[in-house]
Write a protein that holds these residues in place. Structure first.
Motif, short mmCIF file in Angstrom:
data_model
loop_
_atom_site.label_atom_id
_atom_site.label_comp_id
_atom_site.label_asym_id
_atom_site.label_seq_id
_atom_site.Cartn_x
_atom_site.Cartn_y
_atom_site.Cartn_z
N ARG A 107 -3.77 3.90 6.56
CA ARG A 107 -3.09 2.78 5.89
C ARG A 107 -2.70 1.70 6.89
O ARG A 107 -2.94 0.51 6.68
CB ARG A 107 -1.86 3.29 5.14
N TYR A 151 -9.25 2.58 -0.39
CA TYR A 151 -9.22 1.36 0.43
C TYR A 151 -10.51 0.55 0.38
O TYR A 151 -10.48 -0.67 0.53
CB TYR A 151 -8.93 1.71 1.89
N TYR A 178 -5.40 -0.65 8.28
CA TYR A 178 -5.78 -1.76 7.42
C TYR A 178 -4.78 -2.92 7.51
O TYR A 178 -5.11 -4.04 7.14
CB TYR A 178 -5.91 -1.30 5.97
N THR A 201 -13.21 0.67 7.13
CA THR A 201 -14.07 1.07 6.03
C THR A 201 -15.42 1.53 6.57
O THR A 201 -15.96 2.55 6.14
CB THR A 201 -14.24 -0.08 5.01
N MET A 227 0.84 -1.19 0.00
CA MET A 227 0.00 0.00 0.00
C MET A 227 0.88 1.24 0.00
O MET A 227 1.82 1.34 0.77
CB MET A 227 -0.87 0.01 1.25
#
Length: 89
Positions: free
Chosen positions: A13, A54, A16, A64, A1
């Motif tokens: 980031r 994402y 996740y 999310t 990522m």
């Protein structure tokens, strides 16, 4: 990522990447991210950008969901208090 312009410290980031992260932990990370936003920046646009980046790869991830909640809140009408609420523009 890769690092995103809308996530300069990489907080979203990294969320996740954490296995087993909870919704509560994601909310804490989101709050830390939001506190780093420059006053006057369009937070809704930044959240939309993060979701576009994402969301498709991690539709079931708790971050999310937190980003979706944040986007919904950013689009609600702003409350006007004090004199601004009493005096029409």
């Amino acid at each position: 990522m890769q690092r995103m312009v809308d996530d300069p410290r990489g907080l979203i980031r990294e969320s996740y990447r954490i296995e087993g992260i909870t919704a509560g932990q994601c909310r804490s990370i989101f709050l830390d991210w939001a506190l780093g936003i420059t006053l006057g920046d369009d937070m809704g646009a930044k959240i939309e950008s993060l979701l576009a980046h994402y969301g498709p790869d991690y539709p079931e991830h708790p971050m999310t969901d937190v980003l979706r909640e944040g986007l919904a809140k950013s689009q609600e009408p702003k409350r006007r208090g004090g004199r601004a609420a009493r005096v029409s523009s």
